[in-house]
Design a protein around this motif. Structure first.
Motif, PDB file in Angstrom:
ATOM      1  N   GLU A  19       0.938  -1.116  -0.106  1.00  0.00           N
ATOM      2  CA  GLU A  19       0.001  -0.123  -0.006  1.00  0.00           C
ATOM      3  C   GLU A  19       0.793   1.330   0.023  1.00  0.00           C
ATOM      4  O   GLU A  19       1.987   1.266   0.610  1.00  0.00           O
ATOM      5  N   GLU A  20       0.314   2.309  -0.492  1.00  0.00           N
ATOM      6  CA  GLU A  20       1.228   3.517  -0.409  1.00  0.00           C
ATOM      7  C   GLU A  20       1.122   4.158   0.979  1.00  0.00           C
ATOM      8  O   GLU A  20      -0.175   4.107   1.601  1.00  0.00           O
ATOM      9  N   ASP A  23      -1.817   6.613   1.625  1.00  0.00           N
ATOM     10  CA  ASP A  23      -2.962   5.722   1.972  1.00  0.00           C
ATOM     11  C   ASP A  23      -2.912   5.382   3.297  1.00  0.00           C
ATOM     12  O   ASP A  23      -4.276   5.261   3.979  1.00  0.00           O
ATOM     13  N   ARG A  26      -3.622   8.161   5.741  1.00  0.00           N
ATOM     14  CA  ARG A  26      -5.236   8.717   5.718  1.00  0.00           C
ATOM     15  C   ARG A  26      -5.973   7.651   6.391  1.00  0.00           C
ATOM     16  O   ARG A  26      -6.986   7.890   7.178  1.00  0.00           O
TER      17      ARG A  26
END
Length: 144
Positions: A19-20, A23, A26
Motif C-alpha cells: 500500500e502507499e 493511503d 489517511r
C-alpha cells in the motif's frame, strides 16, 4: 524476540508494504487513541502524532510485534502465523488476485481468528480494536 512481554493495549503494528504510505496515513489518521507503528519503505523513522513511521528494521519490527496488542497486515502466511502464535488480534487486507492471500483471509475469518477488510477501510479499522488478548495459537498442532 523478547520473552513474552506484556502487550501494550493501544499499540498496533502495521505492515502493509504493498500500500502507499499516504493511503496508510489517511486510513489511520482518525484513530488518535491508538499508537500505530507503521513499517514501510521509508528513508528514516519519524513520529507524526499517533503514527510512528519506521523504515524496515528486523530488530525494531520484532520488538514492536512483541509489544503490540494487534497487527494490521496483508494476508500472507508468515506474519499472520507469528501474530497468531503470539496471541495478537489480526486485521488483514488480502492482496487482490493473490489466491494464497485470499485463502488465508477466508480461513482467518471462518476460524474466527482475524478480521478481514477488502480495501483500506476506516470502518473495518474502527470496528477492530483489541479488547483483551487472544490465546496464543500453536499452529504446529494443525499438522498432527
Amino acid at each position: 524476540m523478547p520473552s513474552d512481554p506484556r502487550p501494550i493495549h493501544n499499540k498496533i503494528l502495521v505492515y502493509l508494504p504493498f500500500e502507499e504510505i499516504e493511503d496508510i496515513r489517511r486510513l489511520l489518521a482518525p484513530f488518535e487513541a491508538h499508537r500505530f507503528f507503521v513499517y514501510h519503505r521509508l528513508p528514516a523513522a519519524s513520529d507524526e502524532g499517533h503514527l510512528r513511521l519506521r523504515p524496515y528494521s528486523r530488530q525494531g519490527f520484532l520488538k514492536d510485534l512483541a509489544e503490540s496488542s494487534a497487527v494490521i497486515t496483508n494476508a500472507g502466511f508468515e506474519l499472520v502465523s507469528e501474530a497468531l502464535h503470539l496471541g495478537k488480534k489480526i486485521l488483514v487486507k488480502p492482496l487482490a488476485r493473490q489466491m494464497e492471500q485470499i485463502s488465508n483471509a477466508k480461513a482467518l475469518e471462518e476460524l474466527n481468528l482475524g478480521t478481514v477488510m477488502k480495501r483500506l477501510d476506516p470502518d473495518a479499522v474502527d470496528g477492530f480494536w483489541p479488547s483483551g488478548r487472544l490465546q496464543p495459537c500453536d499452529t504446529r498442532t494443525w499438522l498432527e
